[in-house]
Structure formats: structure tokens, C-alpha cells
Design a protein around this motif. Structure first.
Motif, PDB file in Angstrom:
ATOM      1  N   LEU A 175       0.831  -1.213   0.000  1.00 43.36           N
ATOM      2  CA  LEU A 175       0.000   0.000   0.000  1.00 43.36           C
ATOM      3  C   LEU A 175       0.862   1.258   0.000  1.00 43.36           C
ATOM      4  O   LEU A 175       0.533   2.259  -0.664  1.00 43.36           O
ATOM      5  CB  LEU A 175      -0.917  -0.006   1.247  1.00 43.36           C
ATOM      6  N   LEU A 176       1.977   1.203   0.711  1.00 43.45           N
ATOM      7  CA  LEU A 176       2.882   2.367   0.723  1.00 43.45           C
ATOM      8  C   LEU A 176       3.468   2.604  -0.673  1.00 43.45           C
ATOM      9  O   LEU A 176       3.602   3.755  -1.151  1.00 43.45           O
ATOM     10  CB  LEU A 176       4.007   2.127   1.736  1.00 43.45           C
ATOM     11  N   PHE A 177       3.796   1.458  -1.370  1.00 37.60           N
ATOM     12  CA  PHE A 177       4.338   1.589  -2.732  1.00 37.60           C
ATOM     13  C   PHE A 177       3.312   2.187  -3.688  1.00 37.60           C
ATOM     14  O   PHE A 177       3.617   3.057  -4.525  1.00 37.60           O
ATOM     15  CB  PHE A 177       4.801   0.201  -3.213  1.00 37.60           C
ATOM     16  N   VAL A 178       2.062   1.707  -3.555  1.00 32.50           N
ATOM     17  CA  VAL A 178       0.980   2.263  -4.409  1.00 32.50           C
ATOM     18  C   VAL A 178       0.787   3.751  -4.134  1.00 32.50           C
ATOM     19  O   VAL A 178       0.633   4.569  -5.043  1.00 32.50           O
ATOM     20  CB  VAL A 178      -0.316   1.479  -4.200  1.00 32.50           C
ATOM     21  N   GLY A 179       0.820   4.131  -2.867  1.00 26.14           N
ATOM     22  CA  GLY A 179       0.673   5.561  -2.530  1.00 26.14           C
ATOM     23  C   GLY A 179       1.812   6.400  -3.103  1.00 26.14           C
ATOM     24  O   GLY A 179       1.600   7.535  -3.555  1.00 26.14           O
ATOM     25  N   TYR A 180       3.020   5.799  -3.060  1.00 21.76           N
ATOM     26  CA  TYR A 180       4.175   6.538  -3.626  1.00 21.76           C
ATOM     27  C   TYR A 180       3.998   6.777  -5.117  1.00 21.76           C
ATOM     28  O   TYR A 180       4.270   7.866  -5.639  1.00 21.76           O
ATOM     29  CB  TYR A 180       5.458   5.740  -3.355  1.00 21.76           C
ATOM     30  N   LEU A 181       3.504   5.716  -5.813  1.00 23.66           N
ATOM     31  CA  LEU A 181       3.298   5.871  -7.254  1.00 23.66           C
ATOM     32  C   LEU A 181       2.259   6.940  -7.553  1.00 23.66           C
ATOM     33  O   LEU A 181       2.424   7.764  -8.474  1.00 23.66           O
ATOM     34  CB  LEU A 181       2.882   4.534  -7.877  1.00 23.66           C
ATOM     35  N   LEU A 182       1.165   6.923  -6.769  1.00 27.52           N
ATOM     36  CA  LEU A 182       0.135   7.947  -7.002  1.00 27.52           C
ATOM     37  C   LEU A 182       0.685   9.343  -6.741  1.00 27.52           C
ATOM     38  O   LEU A 182       0.433  10.294  -7.494  1.00 27.52           O
ATOM     39  CB  LEU A 182      -1.078   7.667  -6.098  1.00 27.52           C
ATOM     40  N   THR A 183       1.431   9.477  -5.657  1.00 32.20           N
ATOM     41  CA  THR A 183       2.000  10.797  -5.328  1.00 32.20           C
ATOM     42  C   THR A 183       2.988  11.249  -6.412  1.00 32.20           C
ATOM     43  O   THR A 183       3.015  12.422  -6.804  1.00 32.20           O
ATOM     44  CB  THR A 183       2.712  10.735  -3.969  1.00 32.20           C
ATOM     45  N   LYS A 184       3.799  10.283  -6.893  1.00 25.53           N
ATOM     46  CA  LYS A 184       4.767  10.625  -7.938  1.00 25.53           C
ATOM     47  C   LYS A 184       4.073  11.067  -9.223  1.00 25.53           C
ATOM     48  O   LYS A 184       4.485  12.031  -9.901  1.00 25.53           O
ATOM     49  CB  LYS A 184       5.664   9.401  -8.205  1.00 25.53           C
ATOM     50  N   ALA A 185       2.977  10.334  -9.562  1.00 28.98           N
ATOM     51  CA  ALA A 185       2.229  10.699 -10.782  1.00 28.98           C
ATOM     52  C   ALA A 185       1.652  12.095 -10.655  1.00 28.98           C
ATOM     53  O   ALA A 185       1.697  12.902 -11.585  1.00 28.98           O
ATOM     54  CB  ALA A 185       1.136   9.668 -11.050  1.00 28.98           C
ATOM     55  N   LEU A 186       1.075  12.378  -9.454  1.00 31.80           N
ATOM     56  CA  LEU A 186       0.533  13.730  -9.254  1.00 31.80           C
ATOM     57  C   LEU A 186       1.637  14.783  -9.329  1.00 31.80           C
ATOM     58  O   LEU A 186       1.457  15.862  -9.907  1.00 31.80           O
ATOM     59  CB  LEU A 186      -0.180  13.805  -7.895  1.00 31.80           C
ATOM     60  N   GLN A 239      -1.289   4.368 -13.757  1.00 30.52           N
ATOM     61  CA  GLN A 239      -0.914   5.569 -13.031  1.00 30.52           C
ATOM     62  C   GLN A 239       0.558   5.907 -13.116  1.00 30.52           C
ATOM     63  O   GLN A 239       1.013   6.837 -12.477  1.00 30.52           O
ATOM     64  CB  GLN A 239      -1.303   5.425 -11.548  1.00 30.52           C
ATOM     65  N   LYS A 240       1.284   5.139 -13.904  1.00 27.74           N
ATOM     66  CA  LYS A 240       2.710   5.464 -14.062  1.00 27.74           C
ATOM     67  C   LYS A 240       2.846   6.833 -14.716  1.00 27.74           C
ATOM     68  O   LYS A 240       2.282   7.093 -15.762  1.00 27.74           O
ATOM     69  CB  LYS A 240       3.382   4.408 -14.924  1.00 27.74           C
ATOM     70  N   PRO A 241       3.526   7.736 -14.085  1.00 27.69           N
ATOM     71  CA  PRO A 241       3.551   9.130 -14.593  1.00 27.69           C
ATOM     72  C   PRO A 241       4.329   9.229 -15.889  1.00 27.69           C
ATOM     73  O   PRO A 241       5.275   8.529 -16.135  1.00 27.69           O
ATOM     74  CB  PRO A 241       4.259   9.916 -13.475  1.00 27.69           C
ATOM     75  N   ARG A 242       3.834  10.189 -16.749  1.00 29.81           N
ATOM     76  CA  ARG A 242       4.537  10.536 -17.990  1.00 29.81           C
ATOM     77  C   ARG A 242       5.360  11.789 -17.745  1.00 29.81           C
ATOM     78  O   ARG A 242       4.921  12.702 -17.090  1.00 29.81           O
ATOM     79  CB  ARG A 242       3.546  10.818 -19.131  1.00 29.81           C
ATOM     80  N   ARG A 243       6.532  11.796 -18.338  1.00 33.20           N
ATOM     81  CA  ARG A 243       7.431  12.965 -18.215  1.00 33.20           C
ATOM     82  C   ARG A 243       6.831  14.112 -19.029  1.00 33.20           C
ATOM     83  O   ARG A 243       6.580  14.003 -20.210  1.00 33.20           O
ATOM     84  CB  ARG A 243       8.816  12.639 -18.751  1.00 33.20           C
TER      85      ARG A 243
END
Length: 851
Positions: free
Chosen positions: A710-721, A832-836
Motif C-alpha cells: 500500500l505504501l508503494f501504491v501511494g508513492y506511485l500515485l504521489t509521484k504521478a501527481l 498511473q505510471k507518470p509521464r514525463r
């Protein structure tokens, strides 16, 4: 060459039969024959002798000239009137030949010997060699062979002029059987007797003949009876004129030679002196006596003229305009009244009658002359109008001004002269030369005014071309001022002047101006072009502070590729600012003075060392060092070429630094904000503190992998945002603007991510139901087009852009377990993987981010 020799051999009248010196035709002869440039290497030969003695024929045979010869078949008469001049052909040095009017001619009469004396004296005064043509049978006679004439001429010559060594070559024509050695002593004895009998001045009372004259004698056979022998003897005589001025030649011991360039002026002055000498004048007219009766007849005829109806009508007609045939009409009226006088006075004394007739004619001419002057006034006005019209038409046809003015002037004056000739009467010798001069002056004044107008228009057009060709390019060069600016300006000035001024000079050729005047006009245009550049330089120097700030901004805010700088924190603001200020200082040095030459100067080095390098020095430096800018002049620079004084440069630099400090401060602040925004990792001591204090929490996460997931998923969401919101760029403009911008974009961005995940899940479910095989090997779907979010957009606009898409609404209206992001963590993570975000090309678009 043959053509030039033929032209030189043509005879030109030097003095006409009335004794007037033809200066203009003589000048043309001197130029055409090339005499004026001979210096002292020339000789003058003249001939005198009785009329019809073959003088012109002898000169033509001897020197190859083209004097008029008498036609023996038409009788013996006067052929040469006055004095004629030509150049000898094929004899060196340059030899000028003069043919004098024959003496003892019946045309002039037995008493008119003045011109004979004058012309003979003139020939002896200016000639180096004088040929005296005489008949062989006249030798020994007292009145023949020009003896009385020579006696008078010798006497007057010694009194009027400084004696010069002249060679008298007696040419005995139609030699008889008497040998020459018997004829020569008799001739020399006669010449000596003439010399001895001439009264001489006290200074030359005992001077021998040989001191002033060389006497030579030659004889020629008859041209008519022994032509071949005559020609051979002439050719032998011609050899004696070769090198005639060399020592031993015919005129080898001449004295007082006038340079060829002054020969014409000297001859004219000598002729003037001869003409004014009273000893050569004719006797005065006899005094006439008047009578009472002739006076009465003359008064009666004068009164009848004043009341003549024909005269009154002619007088009234002239008041309104020119009258065609005025001279004939007036001459007829005058002639009628003069004939009436002759009829009534015919029986009176002839002398009295003639005298009174002259008085009557003079009174009548005085009466009618004002009408004649009125007629000339009309002709003057007509000639001027003709000139104005003709000049305008000629100029409109494209003819050069000088040629048009010259041709139109000649045409107008010719018409005026014809009108004057038509207006004159045979009874009067009226001189209309003064009116002709007035007409000429009117024409010249009008031509001068038109000429000045045309020249002014040409000059104005040339100035306009120079101004257009210099002002804008010079302004452009100053905008990009650098080390080669003044060299480029000089090249531009040279190119424009060399393109325009030769064309202007070519146009001036149509005016046939003197070289000095045309060169002066071209020089003034060069000065105008130079002043145009200087005025533009002064104008740009007045805006130097603005140009310096623009140059500073350009260099400071853009890199070497002219791309706007992004202050990321890695740039050396101090070095960039110094380069920008150096560029501005170079611009200041360019505009400090006017550089019309390529001589190097120390202005840039002085400004750099004093203002740029000296600005970092301590202000408390020793006061003993003098300030090189504490002056109002530059070294080795003229005050008129100074645009900005050293003191003004110092003041401008101080103001420039003050106005550019804010730009540098902003760049430094932007770098600091960027550094703060990009500080991703905490310092090492904080990481150690977190590890020690959060040891229990870390162990809890390690024991329970779900928490870690769950922490990893939250990190990905935060990074995408964070990537889609572009947190670093938003905080470049400051903390508060960054927080406001992120707050406005946070909720729409989260909704957009959720909608996108739901849409992807729904599309995958439909594909698995309709295409089972495709579900086993799903093809990658292209990502949806990015949506642009602006931090300045309102919330309603953000919701309208991101929420109302149809796939998302269908997913929201009928949720399914597979549409939840938590049901498929892997897919959720992939979606949700962020785009540059793509960096924009311009800072003005930095407020936009790509999702």
C-alpha cells in the motif's frame, strides 16, 4: 594628322579691312593650329608688297598655306583685305605666316594710305622675318619697291616700339637677265639711304641698320612664264626657313621673343597702339558752311514730316506691338521728305546743301528713333518669350541644359537680330547692340534662374537618395553595435556615395559646368552624407542608455544560441552579468565618438578598466590615482567628433548599473527557488534520525507486506501527481504562487487520473468478452491524447474539461468490481505510471503542463 595640318593651313582673318582685330577667330586659329603650346619655339613670317604682285601665291607655294589668290582671268583687283594668318605646313619650328593687304591699291584710293602704313608697321613689330615682295624692274626707282612706305614705318617703329632684330628678306619677282649679284648692291644701297634719312631718337642717332635689321635678298623667276623654274627656286628658298630660329638661321639672332601663349595678346596690344597713333591718321574732314535758305528748306521739310499721316499711323501701330516691315515703311517716309529737300536745294552751293542735308537727316532720325527703340523693345520681349518656350521644350525632350540653353539662345538672338535688321532704315546707322546686350542679359538671367532651379532639384533628389540609403542602415548598424560598426558605416558611406555621386556628376555634365564648380557640388553632397551619418550617430547617442539596457537584457536573458535562459541553478550569474555589462559597455564605447578613420583608440579599454573592472575595486582606494573619465574630451579626438564625453559615460554607467541590478537580483532569486524545489533527498543526519526514530515502524512494514504494498501504491500515485502538476516549475515563481497554483490543479488532476483508470478497466473488460482470443494476447492501446491543464483555469472549467467524458461517465454510472483500482494493483500501477512532461520552448508557456 593630314586633316589637322589642312585645318592649320586654312587662312583666318586677323585684322579685317576696317582695321578691327578679330580676337575670337584668332583664338580659334591658335588652338586649332597648336601654336599656343609651342613656348619660344616658333617663328612669325609676314609679307608686304604692291597689290596683285603675287604675295599670296608665293606664300602658298612656299609654305603650303591656303591664302586666297587672284584669278588673272578675271582681271587684276584686290584679293586680300586686311591681314590674314595661317600656319606653315611641314616646316620646323612652328611657323606662323601673315598675308598683308597689298599697297598702292586702287580700291582704297590714292589718299587712303593709313591702313597700308598701319599694317606694314604691325608686320615689322611682331614678325621675325618680313618678306618684301617687289618687281625686278622697280629696283632703282624712288617711288617703287615700297621705299616711301618703309621710310615712314622705320621712323614710327623706332618711336613707338623697342627695336627688335628683324630679318628683311627682299624677294625680287620676275627676275630678268641681270644677275642677282648686280641687283643686290643696288637694293642694299637704297635700304641704307632710307635708314640714313629716317629721323631717329637721340639714343639711336648713330645706330647702324644692322643693329635692328638683317637684310637678305633673293630672286625668283616669273611664275607665269617659267613655272617649273619658279617652283624649284621656291623649294630652295623653303629650305632656308627650316630651323629659322636656330643660330645661323634667318631669324637666329632675334630678340625680345614673346612666348607663344602670349603672342595673340601682344599682337592685339601692338595693333591698338598703332591705331591710336596720330602720325598714321588721314587728314580730318573739311569744315562746312551753312546758309539761311537751306535752313528754311530743311525746317519746312521737317515740319511736313511731323504731320505726315503715314508717319503718324506707323507711330501709333508700333505702340501696340511689333510691325512687320517697319524699316522699309519708315525708310520710305524719310526718303520721300529727303528727296523733296534735294529738289528744292539743288541750285544752292553743294557744300552748304550737303551740310544742311545732313542736319535735316539727323533731326528726322532723332524724331523717329524713339519709335525705333519702341520697336526694339517689342522685339526684346518676343525674343525672351521665344527663349523661355524653346528652353522648356528642349528640356522636356531630354536634351542637356547647356546644349538646350545654347541652341535656344542662338535661335532667339538670331530672330531678334533679324527683327532688328528688318526695323533699321538705310538712312540711319543705328546701333542696336545695347538692346542686343539687354536681350542677351534677359536670356542669361532667365537661363540662370532655370539652371539654379534644376540644379537645386537635382541636389535635393541626390540628398534624398543619400538620406534613404544611409539613415535606416546606419540605425540598424547602431542597433547591433560592435567592434566593426564604424568600419561598416564607413563602407556603407563609401558604397552609397560611390553609387549616387557619379550619377549626379554625370547629370551635371549636361550643364557643362566648370570642373571646380561641379566638384564643389559633389563635395557638398559628400559633406551632406557625412553630416547625415553624424546626425544619426548623435541621435542614437542620445538614446544610448536605452540601447545599453536592451543589449544587457539580450545577452543576460539569452544563451549563445539566442534561446531564453532557464535559471536552473547551474548558471554562473556573476559571469553572465559581467558579459552582459561588457556588451553594453562596448555599445557605449561605439557611440562615444564618431570614427571617420580606422585609427585605433583607447576608449573601450579605458571604459572597461575604469567602469567594468574598476567597479569591483574597493571604493576606498587611494585618491592619488586620477580618474581618466573626469574630463569633457577624449584623447586625440576632435571635439566635433565627440558624441558622449568621458564624464557623461561615467554618469550613464552609474545609472545603467542601478537600473539593471533588479534583473540580476531576480535571476539569483529564481536560482535559489529552483534549488529549494529540487532538493529531493533530506540531508544525511535527517536520514539517520529517521532510521533511528522510525525503527519500529520500519520493522512493522517489513513484517506485514501488505502495508509495504500500500505504501508503494501511494508513492506511485504521489509521484504521478507530482509529475503531472510539475511541482518544481510551479514553485519557481515563489512559495505562495506555487501553493496557490498546485491547490487549484490538485483536485482536477486527481479526478482525471481516476477517470482514466476506470476507462482503461472498462475497455479491457469489453475486449475480453467480445474477443477471447484477443484477451490472451492483448495488443497495446495507444494512450489517449494529453489534456492541457492551466493553473489559471477556474474549477468549473477544469471539471468541464476532465469529468464529462462519456467513457468515464458510463463507468461511474455502472461500477463493477473490475473497475476499482484496488482490485488490480498491477494494472493500476501501470495506468498511473507518470509521464514525463514535455518542456515548453518558451518561458511564457511554463504555466502549462501536459497530462
Amino acid at each position: 594628322m593630314a586633316t589637322e595640318e589642312d585645318a592649320a593651313a586654312e587662312a583666318v582673318q586677323l585684322i579685317d579691312g576696317e582695321g578691327e582685330f578679330a580676337a575670337e577667330s584668332a583664338e580659334r586659329f591658335m588652338a586649332a593650329a597648336g601654336v599656343a603650346g609651342c613656348g619660344l619655339s616658333y617663328a612669325v613670317v609676314s609679307i608686304m608688297g604692291p597689290q596683285s604682285s603675287g604675295k599670296s601665291t608665293l606664300l602658298n607655294q612656299l609654305f603650303g598655306t591656303k591664302f586666297n589668290e587672284m584669278d588673272a582671268f578675271r582681271g587684276r583687283s584686290q584679293t586680300t583685305k586686311g591681314i590674314w594668318i595661317a600656319r606653315c605646313i611641314g616646316v620646323e619650328p612652328c611657323t606662323v605666316v601673315m598675308d598683308l593687304e597689298g599697297t598702292d591699291g586702287r580700291e582704297r584710293g590714292e589718299d587712303d594710305t593709313a591702313f597700308e602704313k598701319q599694317s606694314s608697321l604691325f608686320a615689322l613689330a611682331i614678325s621675325d622675318i618680313v618678306l618684301i615682295n617687289m618687281w625686278c624692274h622697280d629696283i632703282g626707282r624712288e617711288q617703287a619697291a615700297n621705299k616711301p612706305l618703309l621710310k615712314t614705318v622705320f621712323q614710327v617703329m623706332m618711336r613707338l616700339f623697342s627695336p627688335r632684330k628683324t630679318t628683311l628678306l627682299f624677294v625680287i619677282r620676275d627676275k630678268t637677265r641681270t644677275p642677282l649679284e648686280h641687283l643686290e648692291p643696288v637694293l642694299r644701297e637704297d635700304i641704307q639711304k632710307i635708314w640714313n634719312s629716317v629721323p631717329k631718337p637721340e639714343a639711336h642717332k648713330d645706330t647702324p641698320l644692322s643693329e635692328f635689321f638683317n637684310v637678305e635678298v633673293t630672286a625668283l623667276s616669273s611664275f607665269e612664264e617659267k613655272e617649273e623654274q619658279f617652283r624649284e627656286q621656291v623649294q630652295q628658298l623653303r629650305q632656308r626657313f627650316a630651323n629659322s630660329i636656330a643660330p645661323g638661321g634667318l631669324a637666329g639672332d632675334r630678340r625680345g621673343v614673346v612666348p607663344a601663349s602670349g603672342f595673340l595678346f601682344s599682337s592685339q596690344q601692338i595693333w591698338k597702339i598703332i591705331r591710336e597713333n596720330k602720325d598714321l591718321d588721314l587728314p580730318a574732314h573739311k569744315v562746312m558752311v551753312a546758309t539761311v535758305r537751306c535752313d528754311e528748306i530743311a525746317n519746312e521739310k521737317f515740319g511736313s514730316l511731323t504731320s505726315d499721316a503715314a508717319w503718324l499711323d506707323l507711330e501709333n501701330a508700333v505702340q501696340t506691338g511689333p510691325v512687320q516691315g517697319f524699316g522699309k515703311k519708315l525708310g520710305y517716309i524719310v526718303d520721300v521728305h529727303m528727296q523733296e529737300y534735294d529738289k528744292e536745294a539743288v541750285y544752292f552751293d553743294e557744300a552748304v546743301r550737303k551740310a544742311k542735308r545732313q542736319l535735316l537727316e539727323s533731326r528726322i532720325l532723332n524724331l523717329v528713333q524713339p519709335v525705333f527703340q519702341k520697336m526694339l523693345s517689342h522685339l526684346r520681349t518676343k525674343a525672351l518669350e521665344k527663349f523661355k518656350t524653346g528652353l522648356t521644350l528642349s528640356l522636356e525632350s531630354g536634351k542637356g541644359f547647356a546644349a538646350a540653353a545654347r541652341e535656344t539662345t542662338e535661335s532667339s538672338l538670331h530672330e531678334f537680330d533679324q527683327g532688328c535688321a528688318d526695323a533699321t532704315i538705310k538712312q540711319a546707322d543705328w546701333d542696336y547692340s545695347k538692346m542686343l546686350e539687354k536681350v542677351r542679359r534677359d536670356i542669361e538671367d532667365h537661363a540662370l534662374s532655370v539652371r539654379e532651379s534644376k540644379l537645386s532639384a537635382l541636389t535635393s533628389r541626390a540628398k534624398e537618395k543619400l538620406r534613404k540609403g544611409l539613415v535606416e542602415p546606419v540605425e540598424s548598424l547602431f542597433d547591433a553595435a560592435g567592434q566593426t560598426t564604424w568600419a561598416s558605416i564607413r563602407n556603407l558611406y563609401k558604397r552609397e556615395t560611390e553609387a549616387i555621386l557619379p550619377e549626379f556628376l554625370k547629370t551635371l555634365s549636361g550643364f557643362e559646368m566648370e570642373n571646380t564648380l561641379s566638384e564643389e557640388m559633389v563635395s557638398k553632397l559628400r559633406d551632406y552624407a557625412q553630416s547625415t551619418v553624424e546626425n544619426k550617430a548623435k541621435e542614437e547617442a542620445g538614446k544610448v542608455l536605452m540601447h545599453m539596457k536592451e543589449r544587457f537584457t539580450t545577452v543576460f536573458s539569452h544563451d549563445k544560441d539566442s534561446i531564453p535562459r532557464v535559471w536552473t541553478g547551474n548558471e554562473d550569474v556573476r559571469a553572465i552579468a559581467k558579459d552582459a555589462r561588457s556588451a553594453a559597455l562596448k555599445l557605449l564605447s561605439v557611440l562615444a565618438i564618431i570614427r571617420w578613420d580606422d585609427n585605433p583608440d583607447r576608449i573601450e579599454n579605458m571604459l572597461t578598466s575604469t567602469l567594468l573592472d574598476g567597479s569591483v575595486e574597493a571604493k576606498s582606494s587611494s585618491a592619488s590615482h586620477s580618474d581618466p573619465l573626469a574630463s569633457t574630451t577624449w584623447e586625440e579626438v576632435l571635439p566635433k567628433h565627440t558624441l558622449i564625453t568621458p564624464a557623461q559615460c561615467k554618469s550613464l554607467w552609474k545609472q545603467f548599473k542601478a537600473e539593471t541590478e533588479f534583473t540580476i537580483t531576480q535571476a539569483v532569486s529564481t536560482q535559489q527557488a529552483h534549488r529549494r524545489g529540487n532538493g529531493r533527498l533530506p540531508p544525511p543526519w535527517a536520514m539517520v534520525a529517521i532510521a533511528v526514530l522510525g525503527f519500529n515502524e520500519i520493522m512493522t512494514l517489513l513484517r506485514n507486506p501488505i502495508y509495504l504494498f500500500l505504501l508503494f501504491v501511494g508513492y506511485l500515485l504521489t509521484k504521478a501527481l507530482a509529475v503531472q502538476l510539475d511541482i518544481g516549475r510551479e514553485f519557481q515563481n515563489g512559495m505562495v504562487p506555487g501553493i496557490l497554483s498546485v491547490s487549484a490543479k490538485l483536485l482536477p488532476t486527481m479526478q482525471n487520473l481516476i477517470n482514466k483508470v476506470a476507462t482503461d478497466q472498462q475497455q479491457q473488460g469489453q475486449q475480453q468478452r467480445h474477443h477471447p482470443q484477443a484477451a490472451e494476447a492483448p495488443e497495446p492501446q495507444p494512450p489517449p491524447p494529453p489534456l492541457l491543464l492551466s493553473p489559471k483555469s477556474s474549477m468549473n472549467e477544469l471539471r468541464r474539461l476532465h469529468v464529462p467524458f462519456s467513457p468515464v461517465r458510463r463507468a461511474a454510472s455502472s461500477p463493477s468490481p473490475s473497475s476499482s483500482p484496488m482490485a488490480s494493483p498491477r494494472k493500476s500501477t501501470e495506468v498511473q505510471k507518470p509521464r514525463r512532461a514535455v518542456e515548453p520552448d518558451n518561458e511564457s508557456h511554463s504555466e502549462y503542463s501536459i497530462v
